[in-house]
Motif scaffolding. Structure first.
Motif, PDB file in Angstrom:
ATOM      1  N   GLY A 255     -17.155   4.330   6.789  1.00 26.22           N
ATOM      2  CA  GLY A 255     -17.289   4.101   8.221  1.00 26.22           C
ATOM      3  C   GLY A 255     -17.541   2.664   8.612  1.00 26.22           C
ATOM      4  O   GLY A 255     -17.859   2.380   9.773  1.00 26.22           O
ATOM      5  N   ASN A 256     -17.392   1.727   7.664  1.00 26.64           N
ATOM      6  CA  ASN A 256     -17.636   0.312   7.937  1.00 26.64           C
ATOM      7  C   ASN A 256     -16.330  -0.472   7.893  1.00 26.64           C
ATOM      8  O   ASN A 256     -15.505  -0.261   7.019  1.00 26.64           O
ATOM      9  CB  ASN A 256     -18.599  -0.275   6.897  1.00 26.64           C
ATOM     10  CG  ASN A 256     -19.904   0.491   6.829  1.00 26.64           C
ATOM     11  OD1 ASN A 256     -20.486   0.826   7.859  1.00 26.64           O
ATOM     12  ND2 ASN A 256     -20.365   0.765   5.618  1.00 26.64           N
ATOM     13  N   LEU A 257     -16.175  -1.397   8.840  1.00 29.71           N
ATOM     14  CA  LEU A 257     -14.977  -2.241   8.874  1.00 29.71           C
ATOM     15  C   LEU A 257     -15.361  -3.639   8.406  1.00 29.71           C
ATOM     16  O   LEU A 257     -15.895  -4.447   9.166  1.00 29.71           O
ATOM     17  CB  LEU A 257     -14.380  -2.274  10.282  1.00 29.71           C
ATOM     18  CG  LEU A 257     -13.860  -0.926  10.815  1.00 29.71           C
ATOM     19  CD1 LEU A 257     -13.366  -1.070  12.246  1.00 29.71           C
ATOM     20  CD2 LEU A 257     -12.769  -0.379   9.911  1.00 29.71           C
ATOM     21  N   ILE A 258     -15.096  -3.910   7.129  1.00 28.29           N
ATOM     22  CA  ILE A 258     -15.422  -5.183   6.511  1.00 28.29           C
ATOM     23  C   ILE A 258     -14.128  -5.871   6.102  1.00 28.29           C
ATOM     24  O   ILE A 258     -13.377  -5.363   5.266  1.00 28.29           O
ATOM     25  CB  ILE A 258     -16.319  -5.001   5.268  1.00 28.29           C
ATOM     26  CG1 ILE A 258     -17.561  -4.170   5.613  1.00 28.29           C
ATOM     27  CG2 ILE A 258     -16.695  -6.351   4.675  1.00 28.29           C
ATOM     28  CD1 ILE A 258     -18.465  -4.818   6.635  1.00 28.29           C
ATOM     29  N   VAL A 259     -13.848  -7.024   6.716  1.00 27.27           N
ATOM     30  CA  VAL A 259     -12.626  -7.753   6.392  1.00 27.27           C
ATOM     31  C   VAL A 259     -12.718  -8.302   4.971  1.00 27.27           C
ATOM     32  O   VAL A 259     -13.695  -8.965   4.616  1.00 27.27           O
ATOM     33  CB  VAL A 259     -12.378  -8.898   7.392  1.00 27.27           C
ATOM     34  CG1 VAL A 259     -11.174  -9.738   6.963  1.00 27.27           C
ATOM     35  CG2 VAL A 259     -12.157  -8.335   8.784  1.00 27.27           C
ATOM     36  N   GLU A 260     -11.675  -7.993   4.163  1.00 29.12           N
ATOM     37  CA  GLU A 260     -11.695  -8.388   2.758  1.00 29.12           C
ATOM     38  C   GLU A 260     -10.382  -9.026   2.293  1.00 29.12           C
ATOM     39  O   GLU A 260     -10.373  -9.820   1.357  1.00 29.12           O
ATOM     40  CB  GLU A 260     -12.007  -7.168   1.894  1.00 29.12           C
ATOM     41  CG  GLU A 260     -12.222  -7.449   0.424  1.00 29.12           C
ATOM     42  CD  GLU A 260     -12.663  -6.216  -0.350  1.00 29.12           C
ATOM     43  OE1 GLU A 260     -13.724  -6.273  -0.979  1.00 29.12           O
ATOM     44  OE2 GLU A 260     -11.933  -5.188  -0.301  1.00 29.12           O
ATOM     45  N   HIS A 261      -9.256  -8.670   2.949  1.00 26.88           N
ATOM     46  CA  HIS A 261      -7.950  -9.096   2.445  1.00 26.88           C
ATOM     47  C   HIS A 261      -7.160  -9.839   3.514  1.00 26.88           C
ATOM     48  O   HIS A 261      -7.437  -9.734   4.713  1.00 26.88           O
ATOM     49  CB  HIS A 261      -7.136  -7.878   1.986  1.00 26.88           C
ATOM     50  CG  HIS A 261      -7.852  -7.002   1.016  1.00 26.88           C
ATOM     51  ND1 HIS A 261      -8.213  -7.426  -0.233  1.00 26.88           N
ATOM     52  CD2 HIS A 261      -8.273  -5.710   1.123  1.00 26.88           C
ATOM     53  CE1 HIS A 261      -8.825  -6.442  -0.876  1.00 26.88           C
ATOM     54  NE2 HIS A 261      -8.882  -5.396  -0.071  1.00 26.88           N
ATOM     55  N   SER A 262      -6.137 -10.562   3.065  1.00 29.10           N
ATOM     56  CA  SER A 262      -5.203 -11.227   3.960  1.00 29.10           C
ATOM     57  C   SER A 262      -3.865 -10.496   3.915  1.00 29.10           C
ATOM     58  O   SER A 262      -3.617  -9.669   3.048  1.00 29.10           O
ATOM     59  CB  SER A 262      -5.023 -12.694   3.553  1.00 29.10           C
ATOM     60  OG  SER A 262      -4.536 -12.779   2.221  1.00 29.10           O
ATOM     61  N   ILE A 263      -3.020 -10.836   4.877  1.00 32.21           N
ATOM     62  CA  ILE A 263      -1.690 -10.240   4.992  1.00 32.21           C
ATOM     63  C   ILE A 263      -0.647 -11.317   4.725  1.00 32.21           C
ATOM     64  O   ILE A 263      -0.779 -12.430   5.259  1.00 32.21           O
ATOM     65  CB  ILE A 263      -1.479  -9.642   6.400  1.00 32.21           C
ATOM     66  CG1 ILE A 263      -2.533  -8.570   6.692  1.00 32.21           C
ATOM     67  CG2 ILE A 263      -0.069  -9.046   6.548  1.00 32.21           C
ATOM     68  CD1 ILE A 263      -2.502  -7.372   5.766  1.00 32.21           C
ATOM     69  N   PRO A 264       0.385 -11.091   3.945  1.00 33.17           N
ATOM     70  CA  PRO A 264       0.776  -9.801   3.360  1.00 33.17           C
ATOM     71  C   PRO A 264      -0.196  -9.372   2.263  1.00 33.17           C
ATOM     72  O   PRO A 264      -0.789 -10.205   1.581  1.00 33.17           O
ATOM     73  CB  PRO A 264       2.172 -10.067   2.789  1.00 33.17           C
ATOM     74  CG  PRO A 264       2.202 -11.549   2.562  1.00 33.17           C
ATOM     75  CD  PRO A 264       1.372 -12.149   3.641  1.00 33.17           C
ATOM     76  N   TYR A 265      -0.325  -8.041   2.143  1.00 32.80           N
ATOM     77  CA  TYR A 265      -1.281  -7.461   1.208  1.00 32.80           C
ATOM     78  C   TYR A 265      -0.536  -6.766   0.072  1.00 32.80           C
ATOM     79  O   TYR A 265       0.536  -6.195   0.278  1.00 32.80           O
ATOM     80  CB  TYR A 265      -2.175  -6.444   1.922  1.00 32.80           C
ATOM     81  CG  TYR A 265      -3.001  -5.608   0.973  1.00 32.80           C
ATOM     82  CD1 TYR A 265      -4.206  -6.073   0.487  1.00 32.80           C
ATOM     83  CD2 TYR A 265      -2.533  -4.360   0.547  1.00 32.80           C
ATOM     84  CE1 TYR A 265      -4.951  -5.308  -0.405  1.00 32.80           C
ATOM     85  CE2 TYR A 265      -3.271  -3.605  -0.341  1.00 32.80           C
ATOM     86  CZ  TYR A 265      -4.478  -4.082  -0.820  1.00 32.80           C
ATOM     87  OH  TYR A 265      -5.193  -3.342  -1.704  1.00 32.80           O
ATOM     88  N   SER A 266      -1.135  -6.787  -1.112  1.00 29.34           N
ATOM     89  CA  SER A 266      -0.579  -6.075  -2.269  1.00 29.34           C
ATOM     90  C   SER A 266      -1.723  -5.543  -3.112  1.00 29.34           C
ATOM     91  O   SER A 266      -2.623  -6.306  -3.482  1.00 29.34           O
ATOM     92  CB  SER A 266       0.297  -7.018  -3.098  1.00 29.34           C
ATOM     93  OG  SER A 266       0.542  -6.485  -4.389  1.00 29.34           O
TER      94      SER A 266
END
Length: 257
Positions: A176-187
């Motif tokens: 239930g937590n929104l924690i930004v971790e990745h960039s786009i484009p993602y793999s």
């Protein structure tokens, strides 16, 4: 690592597990489709608008990366000449099962969505492509091949994930937590830690790829399509992200020449 082969086997395993995208439609749904009552989806919950479809009687329809006995049988029951193309033989077996059960004519062909060389140019009137390009590393060849095999005047109806979905930690989002971790484009292959990647391999889960909006939308336009329809969808309220934004979208892309 052969990413395509891994995802092929992963989807074979998902069929064995009964994943929701692998469960065939019922005989009752097929019968209703024969009577003109039907809906299919490109995204998790919202049906494709009926005005996105041509009259299906006698039309050649390609269900692209769309095995599982869901879209193909319904369109066949509605009168289309259906070919289901998918990388997973177990997914294709679901379409074959429904065809035999309900007396439908469905051709099934195994292959990767970015290589439609088994089909001639201008072979289809309509392409149905549900949310499946998240399982291919480069989406641009998918659009180019779809354009090639469509007849002039034909349409590509496709579902995609909003790349925003892939910027968050999946583990945290499940809590239930929104924690930004990745960039786009993602793999999965490039962005996940070695430990998490090994867990995916051990679980036989398909690798996913979060494409840029430019590749998902401009990629279709660059392939020759005109975008003629658009709508958004979400997980049906099952994910925390649904409170803030729709995480899927669908496009109708038309080939004019």
């Amino acid at each position: 690592m052969d990413l395509k082969k891994h995802n092929e086997k992963a989807w074979d395993r998902l069929v064995e597990k009964g994943d929701g995208w692998t469960v065939p439609v019922s005989a009752e749904e097929v019968e209703k489709a024969r009577d003109g009552e039907w809906d299919i989806v490109l995204t998790p919950t919202k049906p494709i608008p009926k005005n996105w479809f041509p009259s299906l009687k006698g039309k050649n329809v390609l269900c692209l990366a769309s095995g599982g006995g869901q879209q193909g049988p319904i369109l066949a029951a509605a009168g289309a000449n259906v070919t289901v193309f998918d990388q997973s033989n177990n997914q294709l077996a679901q379409d074959q099962y429904v065809a035999e059960r309900d007396g439908l004519k469905i051709q099934t062909v195994q292959g990767s969505m970015d290589d439609l060389s088994v089909f001639e140019d201008c072979a289809f009137d309509l392409i149905i492509h549900p949310v499946s390009n998240v399982f291919i590393e480069d989406v641009l060849p998918v659009w180019k091949e779809a354009f090639r095999v469509l007849k002039p005047g034909g349409s590509l109806l496709s579902g995609s994930s909003n790349p925003l979905l892939y910027i968050f930690s999946e583990d945290q989002m499940d809590q239930g937590n929104l924690i930004v971790e990745h960039s786009i484009p993602y793999s999965d292959v490039k962005n996940l830690s070695k430990e998490k990647l090994e867990i995916l391999k051990d679980d036989h889960a398909p690798f996913q790829f979060g494409h840029t909006l430019e590749d998902l939308i401009q990629g279709q336009i660059s392939a020759g399509f005109m975008i003629a329809g658009f709508y958004e969808d979400n997980f049906g309220g099952k994910m925390v992200l649904d409170q803030y934004i729709n995480s899927f979208f669908a496009t109708k892309a038309v080939k004019f020449n």
